[in-house]
Design a protein around this motif. Structure first.
Motif, PDB file in Angstrom:
ATOM      1  N   LEU A 136       0.834  -1.206   0.000  1.00 18.58           N
ATOM      2  CA  LEU A 136       0.000   0.000   0.000  1.00 18.58           C
ATOM      3  C   LEU A 136       0.868   1.255   0.000  1.00 18.58           C
ATOM      4  O   LEU A 136       1.919   1.288   0.638  1.00 18.58           O
ATOM      5  CB  LEU A 136      -0.882   0.037   1.248  1.00 18.58           C
ATOM      6  CG  LEU A 136      -2.193  -0.735   1.283  1.00 18.58           C
ATOM      7  CD1 LEU A 136      -1.988  -2.215   1.041  1.00 18.58           C
ATOM      8  CD2 LEU A 136      -2.873  -0.532   2.627  1.00 18.58           C
ATOM      9  N   GLU A 140      -2.813   5.263   0.594  1.00 21.01           N
ATOM     10  CA  GLU A 140      -3.742   4.133   0.712  1.00 21.01           C
ATOM     11  C   GLU A 140      -3.870   3.671   2.160  1.00 21.01           C
ATOM     12  O   GLU A 140      -4.961   3.342   2.620  1.00 21.01           O
ATOM     13  CB  GLU A 140      -3.271   2.971  -0.169  1.00 21.01           C
ATOM     14  CG  GLU A 140      -3.570   3.166  -1.658  1.00 21.01           C
ATOM     15  CD  GLU A 140      -3.036   2.013  -2.495  1.00 21.01           C
ATOM     16  OE1 GLU A 140      -3.704   1.660  -3.485  1.00 21.01           O
ATOM     17  OE2 GLU A 140      -1.953   1.476  -2.179  1.00 21.01           O
ATOM     18  N   THR A 141      -2.743   3.649   2.851  1.00 20.97           N
ATOM     19  CA  THR A 141      -2.782   3.238   4.256  1.00 20.97           C
ATOM     20  C   THR A 141      -3.655   4.198   5.048  1.00 20.97           C
ATOM     21  O   THR A 141      -4.476   3.779   5.874  1.00 20.97           O
ATOM     22  CB  THR A 141      -1.357   3.204   4.852  1.00 20.97           C
ATOM     23  OG1 THR A 141      -0.567   2.288   4.096  1.00 20.97           O
ATOM     24  CG2 THR A 141      -1.390   2.762   6.308  1.00 20.97           C
ATOM     25  N   THR A 143      -6.060   6.075   3.877  1.00 22.03           N
ATOM     26  CA  THR A 143      -7.441   5.823   3.460  1.00 22.03           C
ATOM     27  C   THR A 143      -8.015   4.598   4.162  1.00 22.03           C
ATOM     28  O   THR A 143      -9.137   4.617   4.681  1.00 22.03           O
ATOM     29  CB  THR A 143      -7.494   5.580   1.932  1.00 22.03           C
ATOM     30  OG1 THR A 143      -7.006   6.735   1.258  1.00 22.03           O
ATOM     31  CG2 THR A 143      -8.921   5.283   1.481  1.00 22.03           C
ATOM     32  N   LEU A 144      -7.215   3.531   4.185  1.00 26.49           N
ATOM     33  CA  LEU A 144      -7.668   2.280   4.799  1.00 26.49           C
ATOM     34  C   LEU A 144      -8.013   2.479   6.267  1.00 26.49           C
ATOM     35  O   LEU A 144      -9.070   2.048   6.742  1.00 26.49           O
ATOM     36  CB  LEU A 144      -6.566   1.221   4.641  1.00 26.49           C
ATOM     37  CG  LEU A 144      -6.825  -0.143   5.277  1.00 26.49           C
ATOM     38  CD1 LEU A 144      -8.175  -0.714   4.865  1.00 26.49           C
ATOM     39  CD2 LEU A 144      -5.695  -1.110   4.916  1.00 26.49           C
TER      40      LEU A 144
END
Lengths: 158, 158
Positions: A136, A140-141, A143-144
């Motif tokens: 990621l 992205e991290t 967002t996650l």
DNA sequence: TATTGTTATACTCTATAACTATA
DNA sequence: TATAGTTATAGAGTATAACAATA
């Protein structure tokens, strides 16, 4: 052309709707992350579970807190906490002191040895975090983590 | 101005780095989702865990599979599976039949009653999925599932 | 009376090792 | 020999109920 004869290996089971269910995917991801955590610590010759790590951090950052307060923060029953603290105390990582203000409660604190161990554990956790986030991007991290918090807040607490 | 005196309620513990750790956030989300699953089924007067639901789907979609194949698909030891199947069988949801081709294996299958129950369970799971995804858009849910799969593939399997 | 920590008890999930039947 | 399922056993995580000490 065509593939080689192919021995009858595991014929890939049909999982039906399961891969489209958020709960299912979440559970499997969590399971893989748990295994990675265990592997990281085992390889380093350390023994600790994610739950124990969280507990140690909570005690370190809130020295003197009671078992009730800790159990509440962990979301477990106070009776469940007793053997967990017994084990950590037996390993010399934390102590139960008598509270000076309320004779019913214990004031929890890390030992000097526990403080030192936690520094090492934190390093291992960072290595673990790098690995599980390796596929990621930083965005992205982020967002996650945000989406997971939304899931948590949407779930109904018994 | 200023806030009212404020009774000494739970003074919000300091969680340090924990909320920035993917593993920690993932574990808490999973825990909340599990609780929502349990609440959904309990409210409906049904008793089932997420693991049991996944097992039933696997057996339904792969009738006749062996306990070894099922254990592998679930990622658990074959000895762990035994009491789980015992319970489901005792509830009349599935059966262990003798395999006609290999006397060592059991061919697992849902009973007619198990088939019917699974239809009902699937409806409850859909309601549960709606709730845990209620704070997410359809696109966000898709994104989340994709990111979780990336996490799973990046984690090291013991 | 109410709260805190503990104990006793029970259930589930997990695994390893050893046993039986079958291949 | 090797594999499938079972059993015995053990450890951890979870809970409820009841108890003693303290508030």
């Amino acid at each position: 052309m065509g593939r080689p004869p192919a021995k009858p290996t595991s014929p890939k089971l049909d999982r039906g709707v399961l891969p489209t269910l958020l709960g299912y995917v979440l559970r499997r991801a969590q399971s893989a992350v748990f295994a990675d955590f265990a592997a990281t610590f085992q390889t380093a010759g350390a023994a600790l579970t994610p739950g124990e790590f969280g507990l140690l951090v909570l005690v370190a950052r809130n020295t003197g807190l009671s078992q009730m307060a800790l159990a509440r923060a962990l979301g477990i029953d106070r009776s469940t906490l007793v053997p967990i603290l017994d084990r950590l105390q037996a390993r010399g990582l934390l102590v139960r002191r008598r509270s000076p203000t309320d004779g019913r409660t214990h004031a929890l604190a890390l030992t000097p040895s526990g403080d030192k161990a936690l520094v090492r554990f934190t390093g291992l956790v960072r290595a673990h975090e790098r690995r599980i986030g390796s596929r990621l991007s930083t965005a992205e991290t982020r967002t996650l983590i945000g989406l997971l918090e939304k899931v948590r807040s949407g779930a109904r607490s018994l």
